[in-house]
Design a protein around this motif. Sequence first.
Motif, PDB file in Angstrom:
ATOM      1  N   GLU A 139       5.231  -5.221  13.495  1.00 53.76           N
ATOM      2  CA  GLU A 139       5.433  -4.174  14.502  1.00 53.76           C
ATOM      3  C   GLU A 139       4.530  -2.978  14.205  1.00 53.76           C
ATOM      4  O   GLU A 139       4.201  -2.685  13.054  1.00 53.76           O
ATOM      5  CB  GLU A 139       6.903  -3.730  14.498  1.00 53.76           C
ATOM      6  CG  GLU A 139       7.869  -4.866  14.789  1.00 53.76           C
ATOM      7  CD  GLU A 139       9.327  -4.434  14.605  1.00 53.76           C
ATOM      8  OE1 GLU A 139       9.568  -3.198  14.573  1.00 53.76           O
ATOM      9  OE2 GLU A 139      10.187  -5.315  14.472  1.00 53.76           O
ATOM     10  N   ARG A 140       4.137  -2.277  15.266  1.00 61.36           N
ATOM     11  CA  ARG A 140       3.298  -1.094  15.109  1.00 61.36           C
ATOM     12  C   ARG A 140       4.156   0.086  14.676  1.00 61.36           C
ATOM     13  O   ARG A 140       5.250   0.288  15.188  1.00 61.36           O
ATOM     14  CB  ARG A 140       2.584  -0.759  16.409  1.00 61.36           C
ATOM     15  CG  ARG A 140       1.459  -1.746  16.733  1.00 61.36           C
ATOM     16  CD  ARG A 140       0.350  -1.664  15.687  1.00 61.36           C
ATOM     17  NE  ARG A 140      -0.580  -2.775  15.774  1.00 61.36           N
ATOM     18  CZ  ARG A 140      -1.563  -2.979  14.933  1.00 61.36           C
ATOM     19  NH1 ARG A 140      -1.713  -2.146  13.906  1.00 61.36           N
ATOM     20  NH2 ARG A 140      -2.366  -4.009  15.066  1.00 61.36           N
ATOM     21  N   VAL A 141       3.656   0.884  13.740  1.00 64.54           N
ATOM     22  CA  VAL A 141       4.405   2.011  13.191  1.00 64.54           C
ATOM     23  C   VAL A 141       3.545   3.264  13.265  1.00 64.54           C
ATOM     24  O   VAL A 141       2.360   3.249  12.902  1.00 64.54           O
ATOM     25  CB  VAL A 141       4.796   1.736  11.722  1.00 64.54           C
ATOM     26  CG1 VAL A 141       5.484   2.964  11.121  1.00 64.54           C
ATOM     27  CG2 VAL A 141       5.704   0.520  11.633  1.00 64.54           C
ATOM     28  N   ASN A 142       4.141   4.352  13.735  1.00 75.40           N
ATOM     29  CA  ASN A 142       3.446   5.655  13.792  1.00 75.40           C
ATOM     30  C   ASN A 142       3.719   6.393  12.480  1.00 75.40           C
ATOM     31  O   ASN A 142       4.826   6.885  12.256  1.00 75.40           O
ATOM     32  CB  ASN A 142       3.949   6.463  14.985  1.00 75.40           C
ATOM     33  CG  ASN A 142       3.195   7.778  15.129  1.00 75.40           C
ATOM     34  OD1 ASN A 142       2.338   8.118  14.305  1.00 75.40           O
ATOM     35  ND2 ASN A 142       3.504   8.524  16.192  1.00 75.40           N
ATOM     36  N   LEU A 143       2.715   6.457  11.629  1.00 75.39           N
ATOM     37  CA  LEU A 143       2.907   7.073  10.315  1.00 75.39           C
ATOM     38  C   LEU A 143       3.031   8.585  10.403  1.00 75.39           C
ATOM     39  O   LEU A 143       3.581   9.222   9.502  1.00 75.39           O
ATOM     40  CB  LEU A 143       1.739   6.702   9.386  1.00 75.39           C
ATOM     41  CG  LEU A 143       1.532   5.197   9.142  1.00 75.39           C
ATOM     42  CD1 LEU A 143       0.397   4.996   8.134  1.00 75.39           C
ATOM     43  CD2 LEU A 143       2.802   4.554   8.609  1.00 75.39           C
ATOM     44  N   ASN A 144       2.505   9.197  11.490  1.00 75.56           N
ATOM     45  CA  ASN A 144       2.524  10.662  11.596  1.00 75.56           C
ATOM     46  C   ASN A 144       3.940  11.215  11.622  1.00 75.56           C
ATOM     47  O   ASN A 144       4.192  12.307  11.087  1.00 75.56           O
ATOM     48  CB  ASN A 144       1.765  11.106  12.864  1.00 75.56           C
ATOM     49  CG  ASN A 144       0.265  10.887  12.714  1.00 75.56           C
ATOM     50  OD1 ASN A 144      -0.325  11.307  11.718  1.00 75.56           O
ATOM     51  ND2 ASN A 144      -0.340  10.213  13.691  1.00 75.56           N
TER      52      ASN A 144
END
Length: 782
Positions: A139-144
């Motif tokens: 899954e895509r994860v937004n690290l910000n």
Amino acid sequence: MSPTLWTVEQALSDQVNLDRNVCENLVNLIEKEQCTLPFIARYRKNETKNIALDKLRQVFESLSQLRDIQKKIDSSINKIEKTGNLTGDIKSALRGAQTLEEVEFISAPFKNTGGKRTLAGKACELGLDKSAEQILNGERVNLNIQVKDEKGKLLSVKEVEQGIKYVLADVLSKDTEILAAIRTQFKKCGARIVTSRKVSKGESTTSKKETKTSKAGSATSKSVKGDKGRPKKDESHKYEQYFDFSVGVSSVRPHQTLAINRGESHKYLSVKLDVPDSFQKFYCNACARHWPAFYKSYRRLFDDVTEDSYKRLLIPMLTRQCRSELKQVAEWSSIDTFGSNLKGLLLQPPCRGETILGVDPGYTNGCKMAVISPSGSILDSATLYLHNHVKKAKEIVKLADLVQRNKCGVIALGNQTACRDTEAIISDCIGKGVFAPLPVKYCIVNEDGSSVYSVSKLAEEELPQLDQNLRSAVSIARRLQNPLMELVKIEPQHIGVGMYQHDIAEAKLSTRLDSVLSECVSFVGVEINSASEHILSRVSGLNKTKAKAILSERERVGGQFICREQLLNVKGLGTKSYEQCAGFITVKPLPDSKGSVLTTPKGATGKKKAKLLYSANPLDQTMIHPSSYELAERFLKKLNLVVDDVGTIDLINKVKKWAQDGQRDLSAVAQDLNTDPATLTQIVEALQQTLDYDMRDHMTKPLFKSSKTSIDSLKSGDIMTGVVRNVLDFGAFVDIGVQNDGLVHISAMGGKKLALGNHVQVRITSVDAVKKRISLQLVKLL
């Protein structure tokens, strides 16, 4: 306790290659019936299918290890459960493990780091574990959004990414399927143990830099800073062969493992595990197959994580596990060697009927000497300075007088300091006829532990009139006269017959050596009316407390027992102890003893005490167990023989004739007597022995000599005779009558197996007089 996915009986059957039914019988005999190994070996042959004692000991030790594994599995499951990391897969993997190494390997990633939080643990506390799980699923994860203020300690996307990497690396290194595949692959990947010289303070630092620059897939063992742990005296020459050494993990010999470990602990060696690059590729491919979504969606991150997990977590863990397993194998091999050598030493035949001069050789403090009679009593003692050039001639005259005055036929010479120089003097005296007309001969005796005995409380009690320096000479003489009876006084670990004794777990070694000592004492047998406390305490089923109780009872009944049955009247000796020890204790009534005796039973009180009538029984002088007396009597009756004739030549010959009848069906006879063939065979064998039978008489006798050879006179090709002094896993050391023992390497034995005490004929293959090394090739056993 958490149930395992295997049963002890089946695992035991697989490990020792025995029928499962036999293993079930053995588990029952050992654990439920509390039988000793000597008792099982001699009196339960029908239930064990007559397996050898060494095999029984293997079963006993394997059973003990399996029980330890079950406890370790239970402990590991509880510990991992407390950390919150226990899953069904981990629990199943642990329950299926059948070795301590497997349990350690599976539980190692979850071990507490001494109160310190791991990098992955810190990252999880910051909430990065959920993001890591999403990444594993592709899954895509937004690290910000994970970046927090200063209090949150995640100040940038880079720190967030690093924390997630730590969590992912931790997950990869703990997966049970991956670990199982890695463990299998590691065994066949060609990993090698690589050693090099460790540079100490003040030496060139080149080697240090080389050590630090290790390629991927290598792990160097941690070392203590500086030279702490290194002996003050430089012993680096002992490890020269390992200064640039490499060997495959599957090929390393036990003695090499122990030598490398000692060299490392003494700070002479650096040791690392060198794993081929292909193993890292295997690990990465296994992870890619296990987490395909992670591999496809985050290829760069996947490569970084697998490399970090491999180098930082997996390889160090594999290094610890690999070296731990090698150490375990080496320890057991060394313990086997110690046990085998000790057995050979204990079972050397007694030197009966000789007056013996025991010599504890020395230079400055002189040679301590003691003369013992054929019964072991001390006749004379002296300290002679045979190596003092000023006094030498006079001291030799004194030696001759000592020998002739006491009519000594044998000299027992201790094998430690000044042995060979003293041997040269004794040999020269024999050659020049100094002891004439006595035909004196001498024998080199292993004196390890004699100094320990000489200052012991037991020595003070036995030899109060002798100076402790002379007690060692008495011990040396008695070791030749009756090795078993003398060596039993010394803790077996002090008898130097093995290798790297101080590098082996003391408890393991002590347990094995105590077991061997008990087995030897039991099978040789102990005559109860002359036995000491120390020899009795080593008999199957007895201990020091019970031995003391037996001696107290012996004193109470007038100094002698007349039958085995009297042991049941010993305070603290129950029916189980009696069952286990009775067959190994013989009772030889003294010449003036009566055929029967009345004795007050133990625990009797009041004025009118009942009396027990005990009668002498010739079977008490045999190895037949009291529980089989009635059967033995029925067998004798079948042959028209009587118990009173047991031990006579006539009865022995008749039983031998019956046993040698090739047409006889022993099973049918056993069935007719309502017993099993194994028990009947044991009775028949016992009845064919004289009452003074000693199993040691069939062993290799000590080597007696009357002359000595110089190492300078040896040359390649010479044929010599000698005696095996020590057996190790790489070869055997043979005393051929020169200053140093020669080595018969295992490759020069021609496929034969040597044992301590063997007389051999050997061919000299090389001689290094400077280093005092002699290489030998076995010609034949004598």
